[in-house]
Motif scaffolding. Structure first.
Motif, PDB file in Angstrom:
ATOM      1  N   GLU A   1       0.813  -1.230   0.000  1.00  0.00           N
ATOM      2  CA  GLU A   1       0.000   0.000   0.000  1.00  0.00           C
ATOM      3  C   GLU A   1       0.842   1.274   0.000  1.00  0.00           C
ATOM      4  N   THR A   2       2.105   1.161  -0.290  1.00  0.00           N
ATOM      5  CA  THR A   2       2.981   2.339  -0.350  1.00  0.00           C
ATOM      6  C   THR A   2       2.894   2.977  -1.727  1.00  0.00           C
ATOM      7  N   GLU A   3       3.007   4.311  -1.765  1.00  0.00           N
ATOM      8  CA  GLU A   3       3.043   5.062  -3.021  1.00  0.00           C
ATOM      9  C   GLU A   3       4.430   5.651  -3.232  1.00  0.00           C
ATOM     10  N   VAL A   4       5.007   5.363  -4.383  1.00  0.00           N
ATOM     11  CA  VAL A   4       6.244   6.015  -4.807  1.00  0.00           C
ATOM     12  C   VAL A   4       5.867   6.894  -5.989  1.00  0.00           C
ATOM     13  N   ARG A   5       5.832   8.177  -5.760  1.00  0.00           N
ATOM     14  CA  ARG A   5       5.198   9.090  -6.712  1.00  0.00           C
ATOM     15  C   ARG A   5       6.170   9.591  -7.789  1.00  0.00           C
ATOM     16  N   HIS A   6       5.622  10.378  -8.710  1.00  0.00           N
ATOM     17  CA  HIS A   6       6.379  10.871  -9.860  1.00  0.00           C
ATOM     18  C   HIS A   6       7.676  11.553  -9.436  1.00  0.00           C
ATOM     19  N   GLY A   7       8.749  11.205 -10.112  1.00  0.00           N
ATOM     20  CA  GLY A   7      10.020  11.878  -9.906  1.00  0.00           C
ATOM     21  C   GLY A   7      10.774  11.451  -8.663  1.00  0.00           C
ATOM     22  N   ALA A   8      10.258  10.479  -7.925  1.00  0.00           N
ATOM     23  CA  ALA A   8      10.996   9.985  -6.755  1.00  0.00           C
ATOM     24  C   ALA A   8      12.268   9.277  -7.219  1.00  0.00           C
ATOM     25  N   PHE A   9      13.332   9.439  -6.434  1.00  0.00           N
ATOM     26  CA  PHE A   9      14.634   8.871  -6.784  1.00  0.00           C
ATOM     27  C   PHE A   9      15.137   8.056  -5.596  1.00  0.00           C
ATOM     28  N   ILE A  10      14.963   6.746  -5.681  1.00  0.00           N
ATOM     29  CA  ILE A  10      15.475   5.853  -4.645  1.00  0.00           C
ATOM     30  C   ILE A  10      16.817   5.338  -5.129  1.00  0.00           C
ATOM     31  N   ARG A  11      17.888   5.862  -4.538  1.00  0.00           N
ATOM     32  CA  ARG A  11      19.238   5.564  -5.022  1.00  0.00           C
ATOM     33  C   ARG A  11      19.677   4.150  -4.699  1.00  0.00           C
ATOM     34  N   GLY A  12      19.033   3.539  -3.711  1.00  0.00           N
ATOM     35  CA  GLY A  12      19.388   2.175  -3.329  1.00  0.00           C
ATOM     36  C   GLY A  12      19.561   2.054  -1.834  1.00  0.00           C
ATOM     37  N   SER A  13      19.635   0.797  -1.374  1.00  0.00           N
ATOM     38  CA  SER A  13      19.753   0.499   0.059  1.00  0.00           C
ATOM     39  C   SER A  13      18.631   1.167   0.838  1.00  0.00           C
ATOM     40  N   ALA A  14      17.402   0.982   0.357  1.00  0.00           N
ATOM     41  CA  ALA A  14      16.230   1.588   0.986  1.00  0.00           C
ATOM     42  C   ALA A  14      15.192   0.518   1.282  1.00  0.00           C
ATOM     43  N   LEU A  15      14.830   0.415   2.547  1.00  0.00           N
ATOM     44  CA  LEU A  15      13.726  -0.449   2.967  1.00  0.00           C
ATOM     45  C   LEU A  15      12.560   0.456   3.330  1.00  0.00           C
ATOM     46  N   VAL A  16      11.518   0.437   2.521  1.00  0.00           N
ATOM     47  CA  VAL A  16      10.348   1.300   2.698  1.00  0.00           C
ATOM     48  C   VAL A  16       9.184   0.421   3.127  1.00  0.00           C
ATOM     49  N   GLY A  17       8.582   0.757   4.255  1.00  0.00           N
ATOM     50  CA  GLY A  17       7.572  -0.093   4.861  1.00  0.00           C
ATOM     51  C   GLY A  17       6.205   0.001   4.211  1.00  0.00           C
ATOM     52  N   ALA A  18       5.186  -0.411   4.955  1.00  0.00           N
ATOM     53  CA  ALA A  18       3.805  -0.423   4.469  1.00  0.00           C
ATOM     54  C   ALA A  18       3.159   0.945   4.638  1.00  0.00           C
ATOM     55  N   ASN A  19       2.263   1.286   3.701  1.00  0.00           N
ATOM     56  CA  ASN A  19       1.455   2.505   3.784  1.00  0.00           C
ATOM     57  C   ASN A  19       2.306   3.763   3.878  1.00  0.00           C
ATOM     58  N   CYS A  20       3.432   3.759   3.198  1.00  0.00           N
ATOM     59  CA  CYS A  20       4.310   4.927   3.176  1.00  0.00           C
ATOM     60  C   CYS A  20       4.031   5.784   1.944  1.00  0.00           C
ATOM     61  N   VAL A  21       4.534   7.018   1.981  1.00  0.00           N
ATOM     62  CA  VAL A  21       4.508   7.894   0.819  1.00  0.00           C
ATOM     63  C   VAL A  21       5.929   8.376   0.545  1.00  0.00           C
ATOM     64  N   VAL A  22       6.405   8.096  -0.658  1.00  0.00           N
ATOM     65  CA  VAL A  22       7.669   8.645  -1.140  1.00  0.00           C
ATOM     66  C   VAL A  22       7.293   9.545  -2.306  1.00  0.00           C
ATOM     67  N   GLY A  23       7.364  10.842  -2.086  1.00  0.00           N
ATOM     68  CA  GLY A  23       6.694  11.764  -2.989  1.00  0.00           C
ATOM     69  C   GLY A  23       7.549  12.368  -4.079  1.00  0.00           C
ATOM     70  N   ASN A  24       6.963  13.367  -4.703  1.00  0.00           N
ATOM     71  CA  ASN A  24       7.557  14.081  -5.819  1.00  0.00           C
ATOM     72  C   ASN A  24       8.949  14.609  -5.473  1.00  0.00           C
ATOM     73  N   SER A  25       9.937  14.243  -6.274  1.00  0.00           N
ATOM     74  CA  SER A  25      11.310  14.736  -6.143  1.00  0.00           C
ATOM     75  C   SER A  25      11.961  14.361  -4.817  1.00  0.00           C
ATOM     76  N   VAL A  26      11.468  13.332  -4.166  1.00  0.00           N
ATOM     77  CA  VAL A  26      12.086  12.836  -2.936  1.00  0.00           C
ATOM     78  C   VAL A  26      13.241  11.897  -3.302  1.00  0.00           C
ATOM     79  N   GLU A  27      14.341  12.037  -2.579  1.00  0.00           N
ATOM     80  CA  GLU A  27      15.496  11.166  -2.778  1.00  0.00           C
ATOM     81  C   GLU A  27      15.762  10.390  -1.496  1.00  0.00           C
ATOM     82  N   LEU A  28      15.887   9.076  -1.639  1.00  0.00           N
ATOM     83  CA  LEU A  28      16.199   8.199  -0.509  1.00  0.00           C
ATOM     84  C   LEU A  28      17.497   7.462  -0.781  1.00  0.00           C
TER      85      LEU A  28
END
Length: 220
Positions: free
Chosen positions: A77-104
């Motif tokens: 149920e997590t949303e990874v939205r437009h323009g999000a940049f997950i560079r790697g080594s990221a554990l994203v849980g349930a019901n999260c929001v990774v939004g516009n232009s977010v970098e993890l």
């Protein structure tokens, strides 16, 4: 006030068994990549390996322009939205929001974490139901490039690591355009005013004002 036990309810992350190995949350930063690589193949049929070492739950939504770098796990149920940049080594849980232009990068996000707008989160752990306001970031390297020290009043805790953003406890609220300097630790149910420049340990149930003052939150 800055141990894993103090900050987090570990029942709200797939990293529970991994985090139980440590006393302080920053001790977990060096092994996040290897933890994800070991955990991913064990996740079962509800997760699909959409690229090598990138696992996405079947109920998650990943928008077409988002980038998922390996290794990473995106929970239900997590949303990874437009323009999000997950560079790697990221554990994203349930019901999260990774939004516009977010970098993890090199992070653990517990369940129900929101990083919805223009956030940079690196070498950090964000607890259950924590929230970063628009434009707020974790600064993860000191300007002098020295090893990060956690400051708690007159106490200084040597971490032995160069890259260390912020440890946000459960239910932490970080206001818009705030900067969490390297080695920031924010206790459960604490809040940070917008545009603040935060450093050191902020106790649980407190409010960090943009003047630098810390006040105890009044009971409802």
């Amino acid at each position: 006030m800055y141990t894993i036990k103090d900050l987090y309810d570990l029942d709200h992350t797939l990293a529970k068994d991994y985090l139980l190995q440590f006393t302080y949350p920053w001790e977990a930063l060096k092994g996040i990549k290897d933890m994800i690589l070991a955990l991913g193949p064990t996740l079962g049929d509800d997760y699909k390996e959409v690229a090598e070492n990138v696992w996405v739950h079947k109920t998650a939504t990943v928008f077409p322009s988002a980038y998922l770098g390996a290794p990473c796990i995106i929970g239900p149920e997590t949303e990874v939205r437009h323009g999000a940049f997950i560079r790697g080594s990221a554990l994203v849980g349930a019901n999260c929001v990774v939004g516009n232009s977010v970098e993890l990068k090199n992070v653990i996000l517990f369940d129900h974490v929101q990083t919805p707008h223009y956030n940079y989160v690196g070498d950090s752990i964000l607890g259950y139901f924590s929230h970063m306001g628009a434009g707020s970031i974790t600064s993860n390297v000191k300007s002098d490039k020295k090893l990060v020290v956690v400051h708690n009043g007159t106490e200084s805790i040597e971490t032995g690591i160069k890259k260390f953003g912020a440890m946000l406890g459960d239910y932490v609220e970080v206001g818009c355009n705030a900067v969490c300097n390297p080695g920031t630790v924010i206790g459960r149910h604490a809040s940070v005013y917008p545009t603040s420049c935060v450093r050191g340990v902020i106790p649980e149930n407190c409010i960090f004002k943009n003047s630098g003052a810390i006040i105890e939150r009044k009971a409802d």
